[in-house]
Design an enzyme around this catalytic site. Structure first.
Site, PDB file in Angstrom:
ATOM      1  N   ASN A  95       0.825  -1.197   0.000  1.00 30.25           N
ATOM      2  CA  ASN A  95       0.000   0.000   0.000  1.00 30.25           C
ATOM      3  C   ASN A  95       0.865   1.256   0.000  1.00 30.25           C
ATOM      4  O   ASN A  95       1.816   1.372   0.773  1.00 30.25           O
ATOM      5  CB  ASN A  95      -0.940   0.005   1.211  1.00 30.25           C
ATOM      6  CG  ASN A  95      -1.936  -1.140   1.167  1.00 30.25           C
ATOM      7  OD1 ASN A  95      -1.859  -2.086   1.935  1.00 30.25           O
ATOM      8  ND2 ASN A  95      -2.868  -1.072   0.239  1.00 30.25           N
ATOM      9  N   HIS A 126      -7.199  -4.082   1.847  1.00 29.81           N
ATOM     10  CA  HIS A 126      -5.938  -3.413   1.525  1.00 29.81           C
ATOM     11  C   HIS A 126      -5.044  -4.315   0.688  1.00 29.81           C
ATOM     12  O   HIS A 126      -4.366  -3.862  -0.239  1.00 29.81           O
ATOM     13  CB  HIS A 126      -5.194  -3.026   2.817  1.00 29.81           C
ATOM     14  CG  HIS A 126      -5.706  -1.797   3.477  1.00 29.81           C
ATOM     15  ND1 HIS A 126      -6.860  -1.786   4.211  1.00 29.81           N
ATOM     16  CD2 HIS A 126      -5.208  -0.532   3.512  1.00 29.81           C
ATOM     17  CE1 HIS A 126      -7.060  -0.565   4.677  1.00 29.81           C
ATOM     18  NE2 HIS A 126      -6.080   0.220   4.266  1.00 29.81           N
ATOM     19  N   ASP A 153      -3.537  -0.574  10.892  1.00 31.92           N
ATOM     20  CA  ASP A 153      -3.740   0.764  10.315  1.00 31.92           C
ATOM     21  C   ASP A 153      -5.155   1.244  10.643  1.00 31.92           C
ATOM     22  O   ASP A 153      -5.781   1.970   9.869  1.00 31.92           O
ATOM     23  CB  ASP A 153      -3.493   0.757   8.805  1.00 31.92           C
ATOM     24  CG  ASP A 153      -3.259   2.160   8.234  1.00 31.92           C
ATOM     25  OD1 ASP A 153      -3.032   3.092   9.028  1.00 31.92           O
ATOM     26  OD2 ASP A 153      -3.322   2.320   7.004  1.00 31.92           O
ATOM     27  N   GLY A 186      -7.098   4.271   5.800  1.00 27.45           N
ATOM     28  CA  GLY A 186      -6.903   3.378   6.929  1.00 27.45           C
ATOM     29  C   GLY A 186      -7.906   2.241   6.889  1.00 27.45           C
ATOM     30  O   GLY A 186      -8.600   2.017   5.894  1.00 27.45           O
TER      31      GLY A 186
END
Length: 415
Positions: A245, A277, A299, A335
């Site tokens: 990411n 993600h 995250d 996030g």
């Protein structure tokens, strides 16, 4: 519900200041990085594990020696026992962020503690420098009274504009020596990690300065190529922020920073195992890239363990739909709403990972990233294993779905 969570937050904060009562736990299935052991017991005294074993006679003798009363003896009834989870990259939970002052820290930490994260590095989002300094002061103050707070992670402001993700572009900076000194002074020793794009003009020199100051620089939110990433690791970077990411991916003629991290035994690699993600086929593939060096992180932002809706990430508006957070302005991922409990569940029950390896990724590996797997000034006792002299951070999990049922942090029962 908010009132209930606020009460839980206050209760957890209060328990962390009280003396830890000696506790015995028996009849559990221990799983940690060293493997699986059936019919295990442990004795928790003075914030640490003082004894463990499998013999019933030895358990009774150890409990007597520790003067543990029957009401302080817990029969796990075959539950899974694992070390407390350690999250080294998370921003918040339960509607609050770690940037939201002392109350925000208290509430967000309670949200993660409730799901088994007994120790946490508090990640701070990119903000104006004076705001980031104040947020560092708050983390430092929390460390003085809370053993569960391991320090701060600055995710910014030294990030590449092209890979900013959900960070405010108006607040991004080049890591000039004066800004580096300002943040180090404000941290007063509480900074554990800082994410830096090494290709920035002063990126490499900043990595060297932070490393010399005892901070662990992380390569991330960057446009770095393979060679630049290698130089960053040689300069002192020891982490990769959420692999895949906000960075160049792997290309057969342009390897990018990921192979540089994978091949370097000094580097701990963060991985967000939420299936969003990083989708499952890549999670499965990448978990084998760097055995014992891949750490599950969340995250997690303020919306974690909350309903879908509108939230803030720093000063930026975020919409959460179906548990996925995106900026209102451009749809960028903002996030996650993951907890480590869920990351481990996914690894074991959905992806078929070996249980000790999945637990290691949420316990011993993140602890090793900062030397917390050894006696140290921050945690005193090492983290990451169910073994004598290790911190009394213990979880009991439902053996059917791996959900967290009971939590001990530094010998105090939190749940």
């Amino acid at each position: 519900m908010e009132q209930t969570r606020q009460e839980i937050s206050h209760a957890i904060a209060q328990k962390l200041t009280e003396p830890a009562a000696p506790t015995a736990i028996c009849n559990a299935r221990r799983i940690d990085a060293h493997g699986i052991q059936e019919h295990t017991w442990v004795i928790l005294e003075n914030n640490v594990i003082t004894a463990t074993g499998t013999s019933d006679d030895e358990f009774e003798a150890a409990a007597r020696a520790a003067q543990i009363t029957p009401e302080r003896t817990i029969d796990a009834n075959g539950a899974i026992m694992v070390p407390g989870y350690v999250d080294i990259h998370a921003h918040g939970a339960w509607g609050s962020a770690f940037d939201d002052g002392p109350e925000g820290i208290e509430i967000a930490r309670a949200g993660h503690m409730w799901h088994g994260t007994t120790r946490q590095v508090l990640s701070l989002i990119t903000n104006p420098i004076d705001v980031m300094c104040e947020n560092l002061h708050n983390v430092r103050a929390a460390m003085q009274v809370r053993p569960d707070v391991l320090g701060a992670h600055l995710e910014g402001p030294f990030l590449a504009l092209s890979r900013k993700g959900a960070h405010d572009p108006q607040c991004l900076k080049d890591p000039t020596p004066d800004l580096v000194s300002t943040l180090l002074d404000a941290a007063d020793g509480c900074m554990r990690q800082i994410t830096i794009a090494p290709e920035l003009e002063h990126g490499m020199s900043a990595i060297r300065t932070f490393a010399q100051a005892g901070v662990h620089p992380a390569v991330g939110h960057c446009d770095a190529d393979y060679d630049t990433a290698r130089r960053a690791f040689d300069a002192g970077a020891t982490l990769m922020t959420h692999m895949f990411n906000a960075m160049n991916g792997i290309h057969h003629r342009k390897p990018g920073p990921i192979p540089a991290a994978v091949e370097d035994p000094r580097v701990t690699i963060e991985l967000i195992n939420d299936g969003f993600h990083v989708q499952n086929p890549v999670v499965e593939l990448s978990f084998g890239f760097a055995p014992h060096r891949t750490a599950f992180v969340t995250d997690a932002m303020a919306a974690t363990d909350c309903p879908d809706g509108h939230y803030l990430l720093g000063a930026l508006d975020v919409n959460v739909e179906h548990g996925h957070a995106r900026l209102v302005s451009n749809g960028a991922i903002a996030g996650s709403t993951l907890v480590l409990e869920r990351a481990v569940q996914r690894a074991v029950l959905e992806l078929g990972f070996e249980a000790p390896a999945a637990v290691e990724a949420a316990t011993l590996t993140p602890a090793k990233a900062f030397g917390f797997d050894q006696p140290n000034p921050v945690t005193k006792a090492p983290l990451g294993l169910i073994a004598p002299r290790y911190a009394a951070d213990v979880l009991l999990l439902d053996p059917n779905d791996w959900s967290v049922q009971h939590v001990w942090c530094a010998g105090r029962q939190m749940r």
